[in-house]
Scaffold this motif. Structure first.
Motif, short mmCIF file in Angstrom:
data_model
loop_
_atom_site.label_atom_id
_atom_site.label_comp_id
_atom_site.label_asym_id
_atom_site.label_seq_id
_atom_site.Cartn_x
_atom_site.Cartn_y
_atom_site.Cartn_z
N UNK A 74 79.79 9.83 66.77
CA UNK A 74 78.44 9.27 66.84
C UNK A 74 78.14 8.41 65.62
N UNK A 75 78.51 8.88 64.44
CA UNK A 75 78.28 8.09 63.23
C UNK A 75 79.02 6.76 63.29
N UNK A 76 80.27 6.79 63.77
CA UNK A 76 81.03 5.55 63.91
C UNK A 76 80.41 4.62 64.94
N UNK A 77 79.88 5.19 66.01
CA UNK A 77 79.26 4.38 67.07
C UNK A 77 77.98 3.71 66.55
N UNK A 78 77.15 4.46 65.82
CA UNK A 78 75.93 3.89 65.26
C UNK A 78 76.27 2.77 64.27
N UNK A 79 77.28 2.99 63.45
CA UNK A 79 77.72 1.97 62.50
C UNK A 79 78.18 0.71 63.21
N UNK A 80 78.95 0.89 64.31
CA UNK A 80 79.43 -0.27 65.08
C UNK A 80 78.27 -1.03 65.70
N UNK A 81 77.32 -0.31 66.27
CA UNK A 81 76.17 -0.96 66.92
C UNK A 81 75.31 -1.69 65.88
N UNK A 82 75.17 -1.12 64.69
CA UNK A 82 74.39 -1.79 63.64
C UNK A 82 75.08 -3.06 63.16
N UNK A 83 76.40 -3.01 63.03
CA UNK A 83 77.15 -4.19 62.60
C UNK A 83 77.08 -5.30 63.64
N UNK A 87 73.50 -8.02 67.16
CA UNK A 87 73.19 -9.18 68.01
C UNK A 87 73.78 -9.04 69.41
N UNK A 88 74.88 -8.32 69.52
CA UNK A 88 75.53 -8.18 70.84
C UNK A 88 75.34 -6.79 71.45
N UNK A 89 74.64 -5.90 70.75
CA UNK A 89 74.40 -4.56 71.30
C UNK A 89 73.43 -4.64 72.47
N UNK A 90 73.71 -3.87 73.50
CA UNK A 90 72.88 -3.84 74.71
C UNK A 90 72.20 -2.49 74.85
N UNK A 91 71.31 -2.40 75.82
CA UNK A 91 70.61 -1.14 76.06
C UNK A 91 71.57 -0.02 76.43
N UNK A 92 72.64 -0.36 77.13
CA UNK A 92 73.60 0.66 77.55
C UNK A 92 74.23 1.33 76.34
N UNK A 93 74.35 0.61 75.22
CA UNK A 93 74.97 1.19 74.02
C UNK A 93 74.08 2.28 73.42
N UNK A 94 72.77 2.13 73.54
CA UNK A 94 71.86 3.19 73.08
C UNK A 94 71.99 4.43 73.96
N UNK A 123 88.54 10.49 77.47
CA UNK A 123 87.70 9.69 78.37
C UNK A 123 86.63 8.94 77.59
N UNK A 124 85.96 9.63 76.68
CA UNK A 124 84.90 9.00 75.88
C UNK A 124 85.48 7.87 75.02
N UNK A 125 86.65 8.11 74.41
CA UNK A 125 87.25 7.08 73.57
C UNK A 125 87.57 5.83 74.38
N UNK A 126 88.10 6.02 75.59
CA UNK A 126 88.42 4.87 76.44
C UNK A 126 87.17 4.08 76.78
N UNK A 127 86.13 4.78 77.24
CA UNK A 127 84.91 4.11 77.67
C UNK A 127 84.23 3.41 76.50
N UNK A 128 84.10 4.10 75.38
CA UNK A 128 83.38 3.53 74.25
C UNK A 128 84.16 2.38 73.61
N UNK A 129 85.48 2.46 73.61
CA UNK A 129 86.27 1.37 73.05
C UNK A 129 86.18 0.12 73.92
N UNK A 130 86.29 0.29 75.22
CA UNK A 130 86.33 -0.86 76.12
C UNK A 130 84.95 -1.49 76.34
N UNK A 131 83.89 -0.74 76.12
CA UNK A 131 82.55 -1.28 76.36
C UNK A 131 81.72 -1.29 75.08
#
Length: 453
Positions: free
Chosen positions: A203-212, A215-222, A415-423
């Motif tokens: 989760x910490x890595x995902x929040x960091x990625x979305x913050x970086x 501009x390209x983060x979408x609602x689905x990422x939240x 499964x989570x790693x695949x989905x989060x990496x690809x999207x």
């Protein structure tokens, strides 16, 4: 044959329940009211040598069922036994032989689990005083044992309050510590604590990625971030639940937190699969009516499924309708799993049709490849966690039941790693920004691929 089937189904259902819950309380009080069943399964527990099972009965009463052919009830023919996994096939064979040669007149007589040489006797109702009775059995042969109430009189009903307490004894300087987790589930607190830590880091890595990539983060990422949060909270509660059960025999409310966070995690998981499968935020900023309909089916079903899970988890196998509730749970789960496939297939077909008209073959080919891969991963994940793991549990030695939990969590993490990496949110997403020189080659591949789905 009826008794044999009852025991077999009850034991199989209890094994299936291990997939739905983390650890159930090994100190439990159950009320039985006017129950005519010949076999009642209370609990299963994996014992080490020297483990103990205590059965306490109070408020015991019995009577003839309306329409019974019996003239009276003999409390000596009703009582508790322990049946080990090694002896269960032998008990099963005895019931089958008895069914093939039933006693004349039916009712009492014939074979009964209570009288089997392969069952370990615990307590009979004729030994229960008006104030109640309690018996403790020490296990000499390590195995997984089922606590079974056997009624040898078809037509008799029993009412009683039963308290069961099962534990192993870990030797130390003070003499011994009670361990209320079965042998096969003792590593669970450490396993789930580790899994929770992994998801918190995720989760910490995902929040960091979305913050970086704001501009390209979408609602689905939240929504995906919320899924990781509830997954981490659920596994943290699972660790605390197992830890408290291990030391005290009861979860002390952590099972409630486990159900609550599991409820939100289940809804978010299927919602994320459906939203990604429809291409929401990635392909189009809206949902069509048919896709909204899928969400309106899946989300209420997830609510019902989690409520059913609470019922079967808290009532245990002693409930008269417990097996029926398990069947309802599995049916709802299958419907949810099948429903999420439709939006993915619709997206794949839509991309193929678009490739013929919009002149952007390479972009559509990459999107098509991604969604096909996503479809296959979803199918594999749901098939593994619902079917393969159940078969694995059926053949696994009781000492290694924790391996099932590790397999499920490992598959979930993959499964989570695949989905989060690809999207994930990235600039110039390779599925959305394609160089012109790739168009011609992509168009030929799309033509070759036109028959799938």
């Amino acid at each position: 044959m009826g008794t044999s089937v009852a025991v077999a189904v009850a034991v199989a259902a209890t094994a299936a329940l291990l997939l739905g819950r983390v650890a159930h309380a090994e100190i439990k009080t159950t009320s039985i009211v006017s129950d005519p069943r010949l076999i009642i399964l209370f609990e299963q527990f994996g014992f080490a040598s020297g483990g103990r099972a205590t059965v306490s009965i109070s408020r015991a009463a019995w009577q003839l069922r309306r329409g019974s052919r019996l003239k009276s009830v003999d409390p000596n023919l009703m009582g508790f036994v322990l049946v080990s996994g090694a002896q269960f096939p032998k008990v099963n064979n005895q019931t089958e032989y008895a069914a093939a040669d039933p006693p004349p007149g039916g009712g009492g007589g014939g074979f009964c689990v209570l009288t089997s040489d392969f069952a370990l006797p615990v307590l009979r109702l004729n030994d229960v005083a008006p104030g109640g009775a309690s018996t403790t059995v020490t296990i000499d042969d390590p195995d997984e044992y089922a606590v079974v109430f056997s009624n040898c009189q078809d037509g008799a009903e029993v009412t009683m309050d039963v308290r069961t307490e099962m534990y192993n004894v870990r030797r130390d300087a003070s003499g011994g510590i009670r361990d209320y987790l079965p042998v096969g589930l003792q590593p669970l607190p450490a396993i789930y604590a580790g899994v929770s830590a992994v998801y918190l880091a995720f989760l910490a890595g995902w929040v960091w990625t979305c913050c970086r990539q704001r501009a390209t983060a979408e609602r689905i990422h939240a929504v995906m971030g919320a899924l990781l949060l509830f997954k981490a909270l659920k596994t943290a509660c699972a660790a605390e639940d197992a830890w408290f059960v291990e030391r005290t025999g009861t979860p002390h409310g952590w099972d409630v937190a486990f159900y609550v966070f599991g409820f939100f995690k289940g809804i978010l998981l299927f919602t994320v699969i459906v939203l990604i499968g429809t291409g929401w935020s990635f392909l189009k900023p809206y949902l069509q009516e048919r896709e909204k309909s899928v969400l309106m089916i899946v989300i209420p079903l997830q609510v019902i499924e989690n409520l059913v899970l609470v019922v079967i988890g808290e009532t245990g196998p002693t409930g008269k309708d417990w097996i029926l509730w398990n069947q309802v749970f599995l049916l709802i789960d299958v419907i949810c799993c099948c429903s999420v496939f439709f939006p993915i297939i619709w997206s794949i077909r839509g991309l193929r049709e678009a490739s013929k008209t919009d002149g952007k073959a390479a972009r559509n080919l990459r999107k098509l490849t991604l969604f096909k891969r996503f479809y296959l991963v979803v199918v594999g994940y749901l098939y593994f966690t619902r079917i393969i793991v159940s078969a694995f549990l059926a053949v696994l030695n009781y000492k290694y039941q924790w391996g099932v939990n590790v397999a499920v969590e490992g598959a979930s993490l993959a499964f989570y790693l695949f989905v989060f990496y690809n999207f994930k949110p990235v600039e110039k997403n390779p599925y959305l920004y394609i160089a012109d020189e790739e168009e011609e080659a992509a168009g030929g591949e799309l033509e070759m691929d036109d028959g799938a789905f």
